[in-house]
Design a protein around this motif. Structure first.
Motif, mmCIF file in Angstrom:
data_model
loop_
_atom_site.group_PDB
_atom_site.id
_atom_site.type_symbol
_atom_site.label_atom_id
_atom_site.label_comp_id
_atom_site.label_asym_id
_atom_site.label_seq_id
_atom_site.Cartn_x
_atom_site.Cartn_y
_atom_site.Cartn_z
ATOM 1 N N ASN A 128 -19.266 45.338 -32.242
ATOM 2 C CA ASN A 128 -19.890 45.594 -33.384
ATOM 3 C C ASN A 128 -20.671 46.792 -33.443
ATOM 4 O OD1 ASN A 128 -22.189 45.578 -31.995
ATOM 5 N ND2 ASN A 128 -22.668 43.181 -32.551
ATOM 6 N N TYR A 129 -21.005 47.281 -34.791
ATOM 7 C CA TYR A 129 -21.461 48.571 -35.168
ATOM 8 C C TYR A 129 -22.817 48.957 -34.253
ATOM 9 C CZ TYR A 129 -18.638 49.610 -39.249
ATOM 10 O OH TYR A 129 -17.617 49.912 -39.978
ATOM 11 N N ASN A 130 -23.240 47.884 -33.428
ATOM 12 C CA ASN A 130 -24.626 48.017 -32.668
ATOM 13 C C ASN A 130 -24.024 48.389 -31.224
ATOM 14 O OD1 ASN A 130 -26.602 47.489 -34.555
ATOM 15 N ND2 ASN A 130 -26.505 45.237 -34.081
ATOM 16 N N GLY A 131 -22.594 48.269 -31.101
ATOM 17 C CA GLY A 131 -22.075 48.885 -29.730
ATOM 18 C C GLY A 131 -22.064 47.664 -28.949
ATOM 19 N N ASP A 132 -22.289 46.321 -29.427
ATOM 20 C CA ASP A 132 -22.398 45.155 -28.526
ATOM 21 C C ASP A 132 -20.941 44.669 -28.496
ATOM 22 O OD1 ASP A 132 -25.099 44.964 -28.359
ATOM 23 O OD2 ASP A 132 -25.151 44.143 -30.247
ATOM 24 N N TYR A 133 -20.326 44.207 -27.229
ATOM 25 C CA TYR A 133 -18.827 44.064 -26.991
ATOM 26 C C TYR A 133 -18.647 42.492 -27.459
ATOM 27 C CZ TYR A 133 -14.936 42.092 -24.255
ATOM 28 O OH TYR A 133 -14.013 41.294 -23.766
ATOM 29 N N LEU A 134 -17.650 42.386 -28.186
ATOM 30 C CA LEU A 134 -17.473 41.022 -28.919
ATOM 31 C C LEU A 134 -16.028 40.308 -28.048
ATOM 32 C CD1 LEU A 134 -17.665 42.082 -32.649
ATOM 33 C CD2 LEU A 134 -19.653 41.051 -31.064
ATOM 34 N N GLU A 135 -15.140 40.815 -27.951
ATOM 35 C CA GLU A 135 -13.890 40.309 -27.209
ATOM 36 C C GLU A 135 -12.735 41.257 -27.034
ATOM 37 O OE1 GLU A 135 -12.135 37.483 -30.046
ATOM 38 O OE2 GLU A 135 -12.040 38.733 -31.634
ATOM 39 N N SER A 136 -11.728 41.068 -26.351
ATOM 40 C CA SER A 136 -10.730 41.795 -25.891
ATOM 41 C C SER A 136 -9.366 41.079 -26.077
ATOM 42 C CB SER A 136 -10.810 42.300 -24.527
ATOM 43 O OG SER A 136 -9.836 43.107 -24.138
ATOM 44 N N HIS A 137 -8.413 41.830 -26.389
ATOM 45 C CA HIS A 137 -6.963 41.435 -26.814
ATOM 46 C C HIS A 137 -6.080 42.289 -25.633
ATOM 47 C CE1 HIS A 137 -8.459 38.640 -29.703
ATOM 48 N NE2 HIS A 137 -8.948 39.741 -30.212
ATOM 49 N N LYS A 138 -5.312 41.690 -25.028
ATOM 50 C CA LYS A 138 -4.079 42.314 -24.378
ATOM 51 C C LYS A 138 -2.954 42.601 -25.023
ATOM 52 C CE LYS A 138 -2.598 43.993 -20.098
ATOM 53 N NZ LYS A 138 -3.202 45.132 -19.342
ATOM 54 N N SER A 139 -2.367 43.741 -24.936
ATOM 55 C CA SER A 139 -0.953 44.074 -25.498
ATOM 56 C C SER A 139 -0.018 44.000 -24.468
ATOM 57 C CB SER A 139 -0.945 45.165 -26.274
ATOM 58 O OG SER A 139 0.114 45.484 -26.891
ATOM 59 N N THR A 140 0.957 43.211 -24.741
ATOM 60 C CA THR A 140 2.352 43.348 -23.884
ATOM 61 C C THR A 140 3.137 44.402 -24.242
ATOM 62 O OG1 THR A 140 3.247 41.554 -25.147
ATOM 63 C CG2 THR A 140 2.103 41.001 -23.368
ATOM 64 N N LEU A 141 2.826 44.865 -25.277
ATOM 65 C CA LEU A 141 3.744 46.220 -25.883
ATOM 66 C C LEU A 141 3.199 47.320 -25.688
ATOM 67 C CD1 LEU A 141 5.234 44.167 -28.884
ATOM 68 C CD2 LEU A 141 6.639 44.849 -26.731
ATOM 69 N N TYR A 142 3.896 48.584 -25.396
ATOM 70 C CA TYR A 142 3.222 49.660 -25.348
ATOM 71 C C TYR A 142 2.867 50.262 -26.701
ATOM 72 C CZ TYR A 142 1.853 54.438 -23.676
ATOM 73 O OH TYR A 142 1.286 55.616 -23.347
ATOM 74 N N VAL A 143 1.622 50.728 -27.123
ATOM 75 C CA VAL A 143 1.092 51.287 -28.242
ATOM 76 C C VAL A 143 0.388 52.538 -28.277
ATOM 77 C CG1 VAL A 143 -0.381 50.782 -30.219
ATOM 78 C CG2 VAL A 143 0.722 48.890 -29.135
ATOM 79 N N ARG A 144 0.885 53.364 -29.126
ATOM 80 C CA ARG A 144 0.362 54.864 -28.975
ATOM 81 C C ARG A 144 -1.140 54.815 -30.121
ATOM 82 N NH1 ARG A 144 0.089 58.216 -25.400
ATOM 83 N NH2 ARG A 144 2.343 58.621 -25.200
ATOM 84 N N ASP A 145 -0.751 54.450 -31.306
ATOM 85 C CA ASP A 145 -1.837 54.481 -31.947
ATOM 86 C C ASP A 145 -1.803 53.022 -32.873
ATOM 87 O OD1 ASP A 145 -3.874 55.217 -33.529
ATOM 88 O OD2 ASP A 145 -2.780 56.917 -34.646
ATOM 89 N N PHE A 146 -3.051 52.814 -33.487
ATOM 90 C CA PHE A 146 -3.204 51.704 -34.034
ATOM 91 C C PHE A 146 -4.483 51.695 -35.279
ATOM 92 C CE2 PHE A 146 -6.555 51.380 -31.871
ATOM 93 C CZ PHE A 146 -7.564 50.392 -32.343
ATOM 94 N N ALA A 147 -4.221 50.775 -36.096
ATOM 95 C CA ALA A 147 -5.027 50.329 -37.312
ATOM 96 C C ALA A 147 -5.357 48.739 -37.725
ATOM 97 C CB ALA A 147 -4.829 51.171 -38.534
ATOM 98 N N VAL A 148 -6.356 48.638 -38.360
ATOM 99 C CA VAL A 148 -6.653 47.298 -38.517
ATOM 100 C C VAL A 148 -6.572 47.000 -40.135
ATOM 101 C CG1 VAL A 148 -8.401 45.488 -38.594
ATOM 102 C CG2 VAL A 148 -8.267 46.990 -36.704
ATOM 103 N N LEU A 149 -5.879 46.016 -40.476
ATOM 104 C CA LEU A 149 -5.206 46.069 -42.053
ATOM 105 C C LEU A 149 -6.246 44.939 -42.615
ATOM 106 C CD1 LEU A 149 -1.545 45.559 -41.525
ATOM 107 C CD2 LEU A 149 -2.876 47.552 -42.420
ATOM 108 N N GLU A 150 -6.388 44.815 -43.810
ATOM 109 C CA GLU A 150 -7.203 43.956 -44.611
ATOM 110 C C GLU A 150 -7.274 42.678 -44.175
ATOM 111 O OE1 GLU A 150 -6.036 43.027 -48.794
ATOM 112 O OE2 GLU A 150 -4.804 44.593 -48.047
ATOM 113 N N ASN A 151 -6.173 42.069 -43.664
ATOM 114 C CA ASN A 151 -6.065 40.593 -43.289
ATOM 115 C C ASN A 151 -6.676 40.519 -41.817
ATOM 116 O OD1 ASN A 151 -4.044 41.686 -42.053
ATOM 117 N ND2 ASN A 151 -2.511 40.028 -42.773
ATOM 118 N N GLY A 152 -7.283 41.525 -41.001
ATOM 119 C CA GLY A 152 -7.653 41.262 -39.589
ATOM 120 C C GLY A 152 -6.353 41.550 -38.848
ATOM 121 N N SER A 153 -5.162 41.757 -39.048
ATOM 122 C CA SER A 153 -4.109 42.022 -38.128
ATOM 123 C C SER A 153 -4.071 43.414 -37.762
ATOM 124 C CB SER A 153 -2.753 41.545 -38.773
ATOM 125 O OG SER A 153 -2.556 42.435 -39.911
#
Length: 352
Positions: free
Chosen positions: A140-165
């Motif tokens: 969160n904006y306070n710097g508190d850890y919330l959760e983690s998601h592992k990717s099985t695919l190699y990613v170079r860059d990413f963004a978060v879309l309006e539906n949370g995906s």
């Protein structure tokens, strides 16, 4: 920029889910020619800027910021990524340091290396892509850890879309990795894919910035084809196609990058979008002064190519090649000199 920015990576990763839906791609593009040898004009701030503000990032007498690698702005909060080990620093719009995320390590809430980060301004979340473990940590904006998601695919860059995906980007082709853009849910399930021509055996990549985060869409520059797109959760619209005269030829792109002689070609290093302008920064492999800028005025449809971007408004100059996108009305440049030997000054460009 040195040759170590040319990366050749071959990993064995899982292929994209064959049953996933395709993300609709349309082409309403303008075709523009850019010749980086045609630098007779100077790009002036007054061409695209109406006023300038300044923000001093106060790190409380601690010289923790070595070099700003990326910046995001959300209303009254500034987020910066330090190039070395300071991690993510969170400031108020007045430049006061309020939080820092530098949880380096191997635990679930930690990361080994920050490849990219982004924010969700609706939910007030910060996302960090760990290059080594290929996981995305959420805070969160306070710097508190919330959760983690592992990717099985190699990613170079990413963004978060309006539906949370997640919008995932792998901008180069390698025999053992998927190429292109796709969206996933929080459980790493492929939702949709953007169908691109696959540049078979194209092994060349130039590391830099691929996206600008807007409330309208994710702006993306594809270096393989020198295309500029606006991507939402449902569509990818190609807005501009660039005929870059110094573009690396296809036959050379298929060679092992370690064997390519880095001379006399160029690739996009970063870009900043606005409602009226598009500013592209190119790295040109020449002996002297390798950076070039191309400013496109959407109203006049004129492109100005220059080897300098000069402040002719208040004449406070910066030698930084990076002009950061903050939003469609605001860009930012970092000044050369630190204040009190520690604090960094941001030059805020309020656009026309």
């Amino acid at each position: 920029m040195k040759s170590n920015y040319i990366i050749y990576i071959s990993f064995f990763f899982l292929l994209l889910n064959a049953n996933s839906c395709n993300l609709s791609k349309t082409d309403h593009s303008h075709k523009l020619t850019i010749d980086l040898d045609n630098t007779n004009d100077t790009i002036l701030y007054s061409q695209f800027t109406k006023s300038i503000d300044y923000i001093e990032l106060n790190t409380n007498d601690s010289c923790i910021v070595s070099h700003i690698d990326n910046i995001f702005l959300d209303d009254d909060t500034i987020f910066i990524l330090d190039k070395k080990n300071a991690g993510i620093l969170i400031f108020t719009s007045n430049g006061e340091l309020v939080n820092q995320i530098n949880n380096y390590g191997n635990s679930a809430e930690e990361f080994i290396n920050i490849r990219a980060f982004t924010i969700d301004p609706i939910l007030n979340h910060i996302y960090i892509l760990d290059c080594n473990s290929q996981k995305i940590n959420k805070y969160n904006y306070n710097g508190d850890y919330l959760e983690s998601h592992k990717s099985t695919l190699y990613v170079r860059d990413f963004a978060v879309l309006e539906n949370g995906s997640y919008l995932c980007i792998l901008p180069y082709y390698s025999k053992y990795t998927p190429y292109g853009i796709w969206t996933t849910d929080n459980n790493n399930n492929i939702i949709k894919k953007i169908q691109f021509e696959i540049p078979q055996d194209d092994q060349f990549e130039f590391v830099g910035y691929y996206t600008n985060l807007s409330n309208q869409c994710i702006y993306y520059y594809d270096r393989n084809w020198d295309n500029f797109s606006c991507i939402t959760k449902d569509t990818a619209i190609v807005q501009y196609q660039f005929d870059l005269k110094q573009r690396l030829k296809e036959d050379i792109r298929k060679k092992d990058p370690r064997l390519i002689k880095l001379k006399d070609f160029a690739m996009m290093s970063s870009f900043s979008y606005s409602d009226n302008f598009l500013l592209l920064t190119y790295y040109y492999y020449v002996d002297n002064n390798p950076y070039r800028w191309a400013l496109y005025n959407k109203h006049t449809q004129k492109i100005t190519v220059s080897n300098v971007v000069t402040n002719d408004i208040d004449y406070v100059q910066s030698s930084s090649e990076q002009i950061f996108y903050l939003n469609n009305k605001t860009w930012c440049r970092v000044l050369d000199e630190k204040v009190n030997n520690c604090n960094i000054q941001l030059q805020i460009l309020n656009l026309k």
